[in-house]
Design a protein around this motif. Structure first.
Motif, mmCIF file in Angstrom:
data_model
loop_
_atom_site.group_PDB
_atom_site.id
_atom_site.type_symbol
_atom_site.label_atom_id
_atom_site.label_comp_id
_atom_site.label_asym_id
_atom_site.label_seq_id
_atom_site.Cartn_x
_atom_site.Cartn_y
_atom_site.Cartn_z
ATOM 1 N N TYR A 133 0.842 -1.196 0.000
ATOM 2 C CA TYR A 133 0.000 0.000 0.000
ATOM 3 C C TYR A 133 0.877 1.245 0.000
ATOM 4 O O TYR A 133 1.834 1.336 0.776
ATOM 5 N N ALA A 134 0.511 2.192 -0.841
ATOM 6 C CA ALA A 134 1.131 3.512 -0.806
ATOM 7 C C ALA A 134 0.582 4.243 0.412
ATOM 8 O O ALA A 134 -0.535 3.971 0.872
ATOM 9 N N LEU A 135 1.340 5.184 0.936
ATOM 10 C CA LEU A 135 0.928 5.886 2.149
ATOM 11 C C LEU A 135 -0.415 6.592 1.982
ATOM 12 O O LEU A 135 -1.225 6.606 2.917
ATOM 13 N N GLN A 136 -0.674 7.163 0.830
ATOM 14 C CA GLN A 136 -1.917 7.892 0.639
ATOM 15 C C GLN A 136 -3.147 6.978 0.642
ATOM 16 O O GLN A 136 -4.269 7.434 0.775
ATOM 17 N N GLU A 137 -2.942 5.666 0.535
ATOM 18 C CA GLU A 137 -4.043 4.715 0.556
ATOM 19 C C GLU A 137 -4.428 4.299 1.971
ATOM 20 O O GLU A 137 -5.509 3.740 2.187
ATOM 21 N N LEU A 138 -3.584 4.542 2.942
ATOM 22 C CA LEU A 138 -3.769 3.978 4.279
ATOM 23 C C LEU A 138 -5.029 4.491 4.973
ATOM 24 O O LEU A 138 -5.741 3.724 5.604
ATOM 25 N N ARG A 139 -5.299 5.769 4.873
ATOM 26 C CA ARG A 139 -6.489 6.314 5.546
ATOM 27 C C ARG A 139 -7.745 5.656 4.986
ATOM 28 O O ARG A 139 -8.655 5.293 5.741
ATOM 29 N N HIS A 140 -7.785 5.421 3.687
ATOM 30 C CA HIS A 140 -8.934 4.770 3.058
ATOM 31 C C HIS A 140 -9.035 3.309 3.484
ATOM 32 O O HIS A 140 -10.132 2.787 3.677
#
Length: 143
Positions: A133-140
């Motif tokens: 997972y890319a960091l920007q995907e983690l919140r989702h």
């Protein structure tokens, strides 16, 4: 140096909220070989199983965070095999901006990971690859 940090989904939520990763233990490749990096990541995944055992309410998914840390901040603690080093990062935490990616089990394998948590000698988790997972995907991912 590229280090792999074992974690859990609840801990990952805290990381995102606080913007830092506590570093009780980390793993690094002992050589520049790509295979050694893979082994270091899965050694961190094994440590994630121990973290899951200590948190019975955590979803049964291994979490490994990869971070780029300056070499002078990393202290070797010992070997975890021929190609993996157990390390400690000096200081109390790693800033979120130093993270490169997250590697997390798919929801579909939670039963096998639960079995591995309950029986560390089982091979229930062995056939499951961590998802990248890319960091920007983690919140989702956590919502």
């Amino acid at each position: 140096m590229y280090v792999f940090l074992p974690s859990t989904l609840p801990s990952l939520t805290t990381v995102l909220d606080e913007g830092r990763v506590p570093v009780p233990v980390a793993f690094a490749a002992g050589t520049d070989d790509e295979e050694a990096g893979y082994e270091a990541m899965y050694t961190a995944a094994e440590e994630s199983l121990r973290l899951l055992a200590a948190d019975p309410d955590a979803p049964r998914r291994r979490v490994v965070l990869a971070a780029n840390v300056a070499d002078h901040l990393v202290e070797e603690e010992g070997r975890e095999g021929p190609d993996v080093i157990r390390v400690r990062v000096t200081g109390e935490s790693i800033p979120y901006k130093r993270l490169a990616s997250a590697h997390i089990d798919d929801e579909a394998v939670e039963a096998d990971i639960a079995e591995a948590v309950n029986d560390p000698d089982s091979d229930a988790a062995d056939d499951h690859e961590l998802m990248w997972y890319a960091l920007q995907e983690l919140r989702h991912l956590l919502d």
